[in-house]
Design a protein around this motif. Structure first.
Motif, PDB file in Angstrom:
ATOM      1  N   ASP A 244       2.431   2.533   9.073  1.00 39.11           N
ATOM      2  CA  ASP A 244       2.317   3.713   8.780  1.00 39.11           C
ATOM      3  C   ASP A 244       3.412   4.692   8.580  1.00 39.11           C
ATOM      4  N   TYR A 245       4.076   4.133   9.728  1.00 39.41           N
ATOM      5  CA  TYR A 245       5.520   4.631   9.957  1.00 39.41           C
ATOM      6  C   TYR A 245       6.183   4.616   7.614  1.00 39.41           C
ATOM      7  N   ILE A 246       6.394   3.123   7.499  1.00 40.68           N
ATOM      8  CA  ILE A 246       6.956   2.945   6.514  1.00 40.68           C
ATOM      9  C   ILE A 246       6.063   3.867   4.714  1.00 40.68           C
ATOM     10  N   LEU A 247       4.845   4.190   4.827  1.00 39.35           N
ATOM     11  CA  LEU A 247       4.596   4.733   4.382  1.00 39.35           C
ATOM     12  C   LEU A 247       4.556   6.339   4.288  1.00 39.35           C
ATOM     13  N   ARG A 248       4.041   6.421   5.760  1.00 45.29           N
ATOM     14  CA  ARG A 248       5.027   7.858   5.772  1.00 45.29           C
ATOM     15  C   ARG A 248       5.593   8.532   5.324  1.00 45.29           C
ATOM     16  N   PRO A 302       7.656  -5.536   7.296  1.00 50.95           N
ATOM     17  CA  PRO A 302       6.719  -5.443   6.323  1.00 50.95           C
ATOM     18  C   PRO A 302       6.412  -5.255   5.378  1.00 50.95           C
ATOM     19  N   LEU A 303       5.263  -5.819   4.348  1.00 49.63           N
ATOM     20  CA  LEU A 303       5.031  -4.910   3.165  1.00 49.63           C
ATOM     21  C   LEU A 303       4.061  -3.977   3.706  1.00 49.63           C
ATOM     22  N   VAL A 304       3.476  -2.728   2.111  1.00 45.27           N
ATOM     23  CA  VAL A 304       2.592  -2.378   2.973  1.00 45.27           C
ATOM     24  C   VAL A 304       1.144  -2.574   1.968  1.00 45.27           C
ATOM     25  N   PRO A 305       0.521  -3.207   2.025  1.00 41.84           N
ATOM     26  CA  PRO A 305      -0.831  -4.201   1.307  1.00 41.84           C
ATOM     27  C   PRO A 305      -0.824  -2.981   0.058  1.00 41.84           C
ATOM     28  N   GLU A 306      -1.546  -1.658   0.639  1.00 37.39           N
ATOM     29  CA  GLU A 306      -2.382  -0.171  -0.191  1.00 37.39           C
ATOM     30  C   GLU A 306      -0.842  -0.180  -0.953  1.00 37.39           C
ATOM     31  N   LEU A 331       5.548 -14.860  -2.684  1.00 32.37           N
ATOM     32  CA  LEU A 331       3.531 -14.986  -2.108  1.00 32.37           C
ATOM     33  C   LEU A 331       3.234 -14.090  -1.858  1.00 32.37           C
ATOM     34  N   ALA A 332       3.423 -13.179  -0.559  1.00 31.98           N
ATOM     35  CA  ALA A 332       3.237 -12.634  -0.505  1.00 31.98           C
ATOM     36  C   ALA A 332       2.448 -11.301  -1.222  1.00 31.98           C
ATOM     37  N   VAL A 333       3.174 -10.836  -1.756  1.00 34.11           N
ATOM     38  CA  VAL A 333       2.505  -9.955  -2.789  1.00 34.11           C
ATOM     39  C   VAL A 333       1.302 -10.186  -3.685  1.00 34.11           C
ATOM     40  N   GLY A 334       1.519 -12.017  -3.914  1.00 34.35           N
ATOM     41  CA  GLY A 334       0.407 -13.160  -4.814  1.00 34.35           C
ATOM     42  C   GLY A 334      -0.718 -12.812  -3.583  1.00 34.35           C
ATOM     43  N   LYS A 335      -0.234 -13.334  -2.556  1.00 32.80           N
ATOM     44  CA  LYS A 335      -1.248 -13.023  -1.412  1.00 32.80           C
ATOM     45  C   LYS A 335      -2.462 -11.456  -1.049  1.00 32.80           C
ATOM     46  N   ILE A 336      -1.906 -10.286  -0.777  1.00 37.71           N
ATOM     47  CA  ILE A 336      -2.693  -8.791  -0.939  1.00 37.71           C
ATOM     48  C   ILE A 336      -3.142  -8.953  -1.721  1.00 37.71           C
TER      49      ILE A 336
END
Length: 724
Positions: A244-248, A302-306, A331-336
């Protein structure tokens, strides 16, 4: 210290609205002061050694702000400092080299991450990865994922680096999680400017101490059974808060058009190289006006999926620019994307190099392939890559012969070189033995002309690495360790373990007085002086305290004595650990200390003597054994002046610092007597001049030639010449 920042650190006092000009390390320090930290600390190691140097040299500024400074004895000790923020609402920052330093700190980091923090904590790691690296090639990303630490990789531009330092404390406090920031060597030393803010003194600090300790709360301990709740808290509460903080706060950045059929996701630290390649392709400019949608991950974990899904939506393909392997982000982007049922094609390691640093040509080739596959003309990028290949081939074709390898070596006059010369002489006499090597300057002995060493297992770990070898070898194994490694890990892990297990081996400790390889920082055994924190702790007493009986201290430059002691260590019937303390001050540190003092003395008119060495070219046989046994950079060759001899002769160039090893080698190894000591006297006395005149007359009497008084070239008599 390697570099003095006393002039530059005055800019750390700049206030609101002023402009800071300087390099990345100083910008990080200024950002810490603007963030209201209560304590800082760390352990030296490239590429962030200068951060600790700056903190030490700005100690008066830190004191005015009430900031506690700790020069830690290891990375584990630095990580343990952050325990203050587990119980108290104070901000702290520590620094070290990664990946090796993070390995050392791993235990403390895990126990820090489990309960989390209530005060913001930042760990600035020097990501020593790529062509200029001096350690094993691994990434910090794995540790961040393993322990649920948030990892920042800021775009290498001073305003962004400063912003991310400040935001890291807020992110840490918003999610009760320690934050790591990785800085590659280029980010550490990038130059630029940014608008400063006022420095903020912390609410609680050395100037305003807590009156009472924190109340006992068992849940704040990394100890069962609460560790089970803490694991769940990491995932169920802290991770969503961080995202939430990363996005905000928009910590990650979007460049280029809002829409497009292709896009790029890149680590923040690689942005400048990516933008340079896109500029060559005509898809950007020097100001970063990108024509391709690009998501810059200043936070790589962390990556932010949305955020990822929103960026990928509507695109046919994405190129992920991620250095190193495994490809954690890819790999994480592929999963998301799969979980979001988005069929955007992902490219990364299929087009870019699987391993190694993404230099401009490496990145450019992968980018050109990606653009071509999806209908974009790489244009000037392909032409630039062709020019790079053409230039490289032209250099290879025009070379008369391949250049010989030029391995790194010890500095001129380094006190460690005589030890390895002595070890080489003993090896020729008694045969080879197993040699365990440590991290530090002495690891350069693995290169020619010494070429010795069987293992490097970590800082201060060389003696422990010999533990099994000592029980399975007929010949007594040797270990080489620096005084930095000794205090870091070697005393307990190596020496105490060897004594406890009655291992029969030999340990050589290079007692040069500093952590030399990282810039001559002080150690516990460094001598007390006006600047620094050396306390002069006695290595001999530390060894005796853990039970070592056989201890010999030797002056490194007395080569014959060193050879004799090494021979005795190999052949003595005494069982158990034998320790040789090879003493000789780091030559770089010595020159930084001696040269200003000599210049001051000369200016005052005092008599000053500088020692150098010289080779009699008429006596030199051209065998060059002296070079093969010492490897000194100032000992080289030059054409033979005798037209009847083709072999070049040995020659001492003007880099000579007068350590005397070349002459010692000739004596100990019974080589040709071609070396002579030259004393260059500045502000000579009447007695000096009289001796010089007498020497010149005797030389001329026997048919020799002399230089006029005050001449540039030293006379072969060995007596001094006047000031130049």
């Amino acid at each position: 210290m390697e570099v003095s920042f006393h002039k530059e650190i005055q800019d750390l006092k700049l206030g609101n609205g002023e402009t800071f000009h300087g390099e990345g390390i100083l910008a990080v320090t200024k950002a810490l002061l603007q963030s209201g930290v209560s304590y800082v600390g760390g352990y030296q190691g490239a590429p962030v050694s200068h951060l600790l140097d700056v903190l030490l040299q700005s100690e008066d500024i830190l004191a005015d702000l009430g900031i506690h400074l700790e020069t830690c004895t290891s990375e584990a000790a630095a990580a343990a400092m952050l325990a203050a923020s587990v119980q108290y609402p104070i901000r702290g920052c520590v620094t070290w080299k990664s990946i090796v330093g993070t390995n050392v700190a791993a235990d403390a980091l895990s126990n820090l991450a489990s309960p989390g923090v209530i005060g913001g904590t930042l760990i600035v790691v020097g990501e020593d990865y790529g062509e200029g690296a001096s350690v094993i090639q691994e990434r910090t990303h794995a540790f961040a994922m393993k322990s649920s630490l948030w990892l920042l990789d800021p775009r290498p531009e001073l305003p962004k680096i400063v912003e991310m330092v400040e935001k890291s404390f807020e992110l840490s406090e918003a999610s009760n999680t320690p934050v790591m920031m990785e800085l590659r060597i280029r980010a550490c030393h990038v130059f630029g400017s940014f608008e400063t803010k006022d420095n903020i003194p912390a609410l609680n600090s050395t100037r305003n101490k807590f009156s009472e300790p924190a109340p006992f709360v068992y849940d704040r301990l990394a100890h069962p059974p609460v560790t089970f709740k803490q694991e769940a808290d990491k995932v169920e509460r802290r991770l969503p808060l961080a995202r939430d903080y990363i996005l905000r706060e928009k910590l990650n950045e979007l460049f280029g058009p809002a829409a497009g059929d292709i896009g790029i996701i890149t680590q923040g630290g690689l942005y400048n190289s990516l933008n340079g390649c896109l500029t060559e392709a005509g898809l950007s400019d020097i100001y970063g006006d990108l024509a391709v949608p690009t998501l810059v991950l200043n936070v790589t974990h962390p990556l932010v999926p949305e955020q990822i899904t929103e960026f990928a939506r509507g695109k046919s393909a994405i190129l992920i620019v991620e250095e190193g392997n495994p490809e954690y982000i890819e790999l994480a982007v592929g999963k998301i994307l799969r979980q979001a049922d988005l069929q955007t094609k992902i490219h990364g390691k299929d087009m870019l190099s699987l391993t190694g640093e993404y230099t401009a040509p490496v990145l450019g080739r992968g980018l050109a392939r990606f653009l071509s596959e999806y209908g974009r003309d790489p244009g000037g990028l392909s032409q630039w890559l062709d020019a790079v290949d053409t230039n490289r081939k032209a250099l290879e074709d025009t070379a008369v012969a391949p250049l010989p390898p030029r391995p790194p070596t010890f500095c001129t006059g380094c006190p460690e070189r005589p030890v390895f010369t002595a070890m080489k002489l003993v090896r020729e006499e008694l045969g080879p033995v197993h040699v365990s090597v440590d991290i530090g300057c002495h690891a350069l002995a693995t290169f020619p002309p010494f070429s010795q060493g069987h293992s490097i297992l970590g800082y201060g770990m060389s003696l422990a690495a010999n533990s099994a070898v000592s029980g399975t070898q007929e010949k007594r194994p040797f270990t080489v360790m620096g005084d930095g490694g000794f205090w870091h890990n070697g005393l307990l892990t190596g020496v105490a373990g060897s004594v406890f297990n009655k291992d029969d081996s030999v340990l050589v400790v290079m007692d040069n007085g500093y952590s030399s390889a990282t810039g001559a920082q002080d150690l516990p055994s460094s001598k007390p002086k006006d600047v620094g924190r050396g306390k002069g702790l006695n290595i001999d007493k530390a060894l005796k305290a853990v039970g070592v009986k056989w201890i010999k201290r030797v002056d490194n430059y007395k080569l014959s004595t060193m050879v004799d002691v090494l021979r005795k260590a190999r052949t003595t019937k005494n069982p158990g650990l034998k320790v040789i303390l090879a003493q000789g001050e780091c030559q770089l540190a010595r020159q930084r200390r001696v040269r200003p003092a000599m210049a001051k003395a000369v200016a005052k008119g005092d008599r000053v003597v500088r020692t150098r060495y010289w080779v009699d070219e008429d006596t030199c046989t051209g065998d060059h054994s002296c070079i093969r046994l010492s490897g000194c950079p100032s000992l080289t060759i030059k054409p033979n002046p005798d037209p009847l001899r083709s072999d070049p002769v040995a020659h001492v160039n003007n880099d000579c610092v007068g350590c005397g090893l070349c002459g010692e080698v000739s004596h100990a190894a019974q080589l040709c007597p071609s070396f002579a000591q030259i004393d260059i006297i500045q502000n000579p006395t009447a007695w000096d001049r009289a001796l010089r005149n007498l020497s010149d007359r005797l030389i001329r009497l026997f048919g020799g030639e002399t230089e006029p008084m005050g001449g540039k070239s030293p006379a072969p008599s060995g007596h001094g010449v006047p000031a130049e």
